[in-house]
Design an enzyme around this catalytic site. Sequence first.
Site, short mmCIF file in Angstrom:
data_model
loop_
_atom_site.label_atom_id
_atom_site.label_comp_id
_atom_site.label_asym_id
_atom_site.label_seq_id
_atom_site.Cartn_x
_atom_site.Cartn_y
_atom_site.Cartn_z
N LYS A 49 0.84 -1.21 0.00
CA LYS A 49 0.00 0.00 0.00
C LYS A 49 0.87 1.26 0.00
O LYS A 49 0.58 2.23 -0.70
CB LYS A 49 -0.93 -0.01 1.22
CG LYS A 49 -2.06 -1.02 1.07
CD LYS A 49 -2.72 -1.34 2.39
CE LYS A 49 -3.57 -2.59 2.27
NZ LYS A 49 -3.87 -3.23 3.55
N GLN A 93 -5.52 -2.71 9.77
CA GLN A 93 -4.89 -3.84 9.08
C GLN A 93 -5.32 -5.14 9.77
O GLN A 93 -5.07 -5.33 10.96
CB GLN A 93 -3.35 -3.68 9.11
CG GLN A 93 -2.63 -4.71 8.28
CD GLN A 93 -2.95 -4.62 6.78
OE1 GLN A 93 -2.95 -3.55 6.21
NE2 GLN A 93 -3.25 -5.76 6.16
N ASP A 116 -12.15 0.91 3.73
CA ASP A 116 -12.29 -0.53 3.55
C ASP A 116 -13.76 -0.93 3.43
O ASP A 116 -14.08 -2.08 3.16
CB ASP A 116 -11.66 -1.29 4.74
CG ASP A 116 -10.28 -1.83 4.41
OD1 ASP A 116 -9.94 -1.89 3.22
OD2 ASP A 116 -9.55 -2.21 5.35
#
Length: 289
Positions: A49, A93, A116
Amino acid sequence: MTTLLDGKIVRDSMMGELKNKTSDLEKKLKLAILQVGDKEESNTYIEQKKLFAEKIGAEVLHIRLTEDIAEEEVYAEIQKLNSDTSVHGIIIQLPLPENLDKNLIIQNIDPIKDVDGLTSVNTKLLWNNEKGHVPATARGILTLFDYYKIPIKGRRVVVVGRSQLVGKPVALSFLNRGAIVIVCHRGTSSIMSETKQADILVVAAGNPEFITKDFVREGQVVVDVGINVKKSEHQSEEILHKKVVGDVNFAEVSPIVSAISPVPGGVGPMTVLSLFQNLLDAYMMIEEK
Ligand code: NAD
């Protein structure tokens, strides 16, 4: 001939546009990644990322908390990021250590910054087919279909896997585009007969190469979401050889079907691209408020 649904080609062709849009922004586009612990696999995903962010001129704020942190302290970190006006997107994460409740923690993220797409607000928007953040893997798969001009409406889509992160959002995304959707999971007894009836088969099971030639038929489009690290057959004690494989046995399935995404290089690159597309959307929502 089988078409390779090449996520790297699609990502690279769309990255330029994202980079241009990012450079036109008044403020620097910024993603916050909250990591608890130090899992090797998570570190690899975070590096990917960061690398992508660098390529498009965005910034990543990587916060790493220790494994023994209390849930309330994680909430406090999220609140800080929610009110930080320089941050446009926040991701946790995953996976989190067992002692932390993933679902409760995620609900603390401001839905606009939830790039997300996992808060209940964004889940409901996807359910209602309204504009919100769609989880990156689902968005990436649809972008792949659009790029290769593969029709979705009216087609029979079989999704193997029903996770909150992948299976369910993928199923809803196809349903929202007018497909007929069947979802299979570990409790499905007749998986092979379901997968064979699909026009489009999406596999997100985390089960290395279990979709063999017996699960497919000619003319299907197969999307392999799985990322499984397999030890090489030539394993020696000194050198640890690792090979990434999908949930689909590519060698067996690819000669039969009409299109297939490889692993690596299929859905993976699309997921990273989509995360940053979500981040840009978040920027627009925040700055245009
Ligand atoms: P998960 O473990 O949360 O869910 C797996 C789902 O698959 C479950 O619903 C389970 O019932 C089903 N399943 C497992 N084995 C099955 C079988 N033999 N038959 C039928 N159903 C079965 O996993 P997840 O988070 O949804 O991830 C799935 C896979 O996708 C993993 O390999 C993961 O690493 C990968 N992944 C890839 C990307 C990407 O960008 N390519 C993103 C996220 C996850």
